[in-house]
Design a protein around this motif. Structure first.
Motif, PDB file in Angstrom:
ATOM      1  N   GLY A   1      -2.944  -2.099  -0.774  1.00 47.38           N
ATOM      2  CA  GLY A   1      -4.381  -1.797  -0.621  1.00 47.38           C
ATOM      3  C   GLY A   1      -4.717  -1.858   0.930  1.00 47.38           C
ATOM      4  N   SER A   2      -3.888  -2.169   1.798  1.00 47.72           N
ATOM      5  CA  SER A   2      -4.434  -2.366   3.375  1.00 47.72           C
ATOM      6  C   SER A   2      -4.537  -1.199   3.865  1.00 47.72           C
ATOM      7  CB  SER A   2      -3.569  -3.177   3.973  1.00 47.72           C
ATOM      8  OG  SER A   2      -2.369  -2.511   4.259  1.00 47.72           O
TER       9      SER A   2
ATOM     10  N   ARG B   1       9.983   5.405   1.463  1.00 49.73           N
ATOM     11  CA  ARG B   1      10.079   4.117   1.294  1.00 49.73           C
ATOM     12  C   ARG B   1      11.112   3.995   0.283  1.00 49.73           C
ATOM     13  NH1 ARG B   1       4.504   1.053   0.932  1.00 49.73           N
ATOM     14  NH2 ARG B   1       3.538   2.056   2.655  1.00 49.73           N
TER      15      ARG B   1
ATOM     16  N   GLY C   1       9.718   0.022  -5.248  1.00 53.06           N
ATOM     17  CA  GLY C   1       8.774   1.190  -4.924  1.00 53.06           C
ATOM     18  C   GLY C   1       7.693   0.899  -5.732  1.00 53.06           C
ATOM     19  N   ARG C   2       7.262  -0.508  -6.000  1.00 48.98           N
ATOM     20  CA  ARG C   2       6.079  -0.523  -7.118  1.00 48.98           C
ATOM     21  C   ARG C   2       4.851  -0.068  -6.379  1.00 48.98           C
ATOM     22  NH1 ARG C   2       7.157  -2.457 -11.520  1.00 48.98           N
ATOM     23  NH2 ARG C   2       8.896  -4.021 -11.737  1.00 48.98           N
TER      24      ARG C   2
ATOM     25  N   GLU D   1      -6.403   9.643   3.073  1.00 54.68           N
ATOM     26  CA  GLU D   1      -7.566   8.685   3.240  1.00 54.68           C
ATOM     27  C   GLU D   1      -8.524   9.130   4.499  1.00 54.68           C
ATOM     28  OE1 GLU D   1      -4.128   7.779   3.194  1.00 54.68           O
ATOM     29  OE2 GLU D   1      -3.783   7.370   5.163  1.00 54.68           O
TER      30      GLU D   1
ATOM     31  N   LEU E   1      -1.682   6.860  -3.434  1.00 50.75           N
ATOM     32  CA  LEU E   1      -0.877   5.915  -3.560  1.00 50.75           C
ATOM     33  C   LEU E   1      -1.334   4.669  -2.912  1.00 50.75           C
ATOM     34  CD1 LEU E   1       2.888   7.539  -3.617  1.00 50.75           C
ATOM     35  CD2 LEU E   1       1.263   7.044  -5.538  1.00 50.75           C
ATOM     36  N   VAL E   2      -1.422   3.502  -3.551  1.00 53.62           N
ATOM     37  CA  VAL E   2      -1.717   2.353  -3.055  1.00 53.62           C
ATOM     38  C   VAL E   2      -0.525   1.275  -3.320  1.00 53.62           C
ATOM     39  CG1 VAL E   2      -3.616   0.275  -3.016  1.00 53.62           C
ATOM     40  CG2 VAL E   2      -4.100   2.855  -3.367  1.00 53.62           C
TER      41      VAL E   2
END
Ligand code: AMP
Length: 287
Positions: free
Chosen positions: A161-162, A11, A88-89, A143, A157-158
């Motif tokens: 949230g999808s 990312r 990259g938040r 996950e 890491l989120v």
């Protein structure tokens, strides 16, 4: 030579490269799949895994690097954070299965199994929360672990949230907020030669980051409306007002305006009779 460690994929890779290019460091055309690339001048890029960058910078294999704050924290290595880069938040979060009755970390039973690729941060978080857990280390795709029965919960890491949602997971707590950072090897800024180059790099990147939320606005405005124009156009030190040749009635007003205010500012200027409104991006801004 200043060696800059950059993520070779993932990312952060694209945004890191783009930021350096906007600061005027040009990657040579052959660098697409190379391990190393000259950036012109005194800079050379080393392409490595984002996870390894804190290690390489701490060891001095690279002078500076761009990676995620999450990976720096997980590494526990002594590096200096030189600049927040804003892209990259994401957040490192604890998540449980949707149907779990647990509503807070305090309710997790002792011995809860946590799948994560952030074992150190996870261990520390649960130790500080007084919840003894069992870490199940995974290198990615945590996950899936609760569905396979190898863990009860995850720490991952989120961003939007999808991923959690499609995997039937629910966020319980945030361990850390993260985004990309420029890090330096310990003490690099204090060095005479390397320190000067690194400080120049930081200043260049800062000027690009500062500029990206600003626009340069130019408009021909009626001279009589100047008092109101000055209220609408703040600029850095107020707007610059320039005479327009052979135009007694109009003057040109130039100002740096916040990107989010452009829409309103244009509408207000038109109300006051402005013409020839021009808005451009700013490459760098050094106040
Ligand atoms: P999302 O579905 O948008 O919440 O993204 C979550 C997935 O993307 C997880 O697999 C994360 O590991 C990964 N992810 C999200 N943001 C980042 C980031 N800034 N750096 C690395 N991986 C990330």
């Amino acid at each position: 030579m200043i060696r800059i460690a950059l993520p070779n994929k993932g990312r952060l890779a694209e945004s890191a490269r783009e930021l350096l290019e906007r600061a005027g460091l040009e990657f040579d055309a052959r660098s697409e799949r190379a391990l190393q690339a000259s950036l012109g001048g005194d800079f050379v890029a080393l392409f490595v895994r984002a996870e390894d960058i804190p290690e390489f910078v701490a060891d001095g294999a690279a002078d500076v690097g761009i990676t995620g704050r999450d990976l720096v924290a997980e590494s526990g290595r002594p590096v200096e954070t030189l600049l927040e880069l804003g892209f990259g938040r994401c957040r490192l979060a604890v998540a449980v299965r949707e149907e779990s009755p647990v509503q807070s970390v305090a309710e997790l039973p002792a011995g809860t199994r946590v799948a994560t690729s952030f074992p150190r941060l996870t261990e520390r978080f649960f130790a500080e929360a007084g919840r003894p857990v069992v870490i199940v280390p995974v290198s990615g795709a945590a996950e899936i672990a609760p569905h396979l029965g190898v863990a009860d919960i995850i720490v991952d890491l989120v961003s939007t949230g999808s991923t959690l949602k499609v995997n039937g997971l629910r966020e319980l707590a945030t361990i850390l907020e993260s985004s990309a950072v420029l890090i330096g090897r310990p003490g690099v800024q204090a060095e005479a030669e390397a320190g000067r180059r690194v400080r120049e790099l930081v200043a260049a990147l800062e000027s690009v980051l500062r500029a990206q939320d600003k626009r340069y606005l130019m408009a021909n405005v009626p001279r009589r409306a100047l008092p109101e124009i000055k209220r609408i156009l703040p600029g850095i030190n107020g707007p610059t007002i320039v005479d327009v040749m052979d135009s007694g009635e109009f003057v040109a007003a130039h100002a740096v305006v916040d990107r989010r205010d452009i829409y309103r500012v244009i509408a207000d200027l038109k109300e006051l009779g402005a013409e020839g409104i021009l808005v451009t991006k700013i490459e760098r801004l050094m106040p």
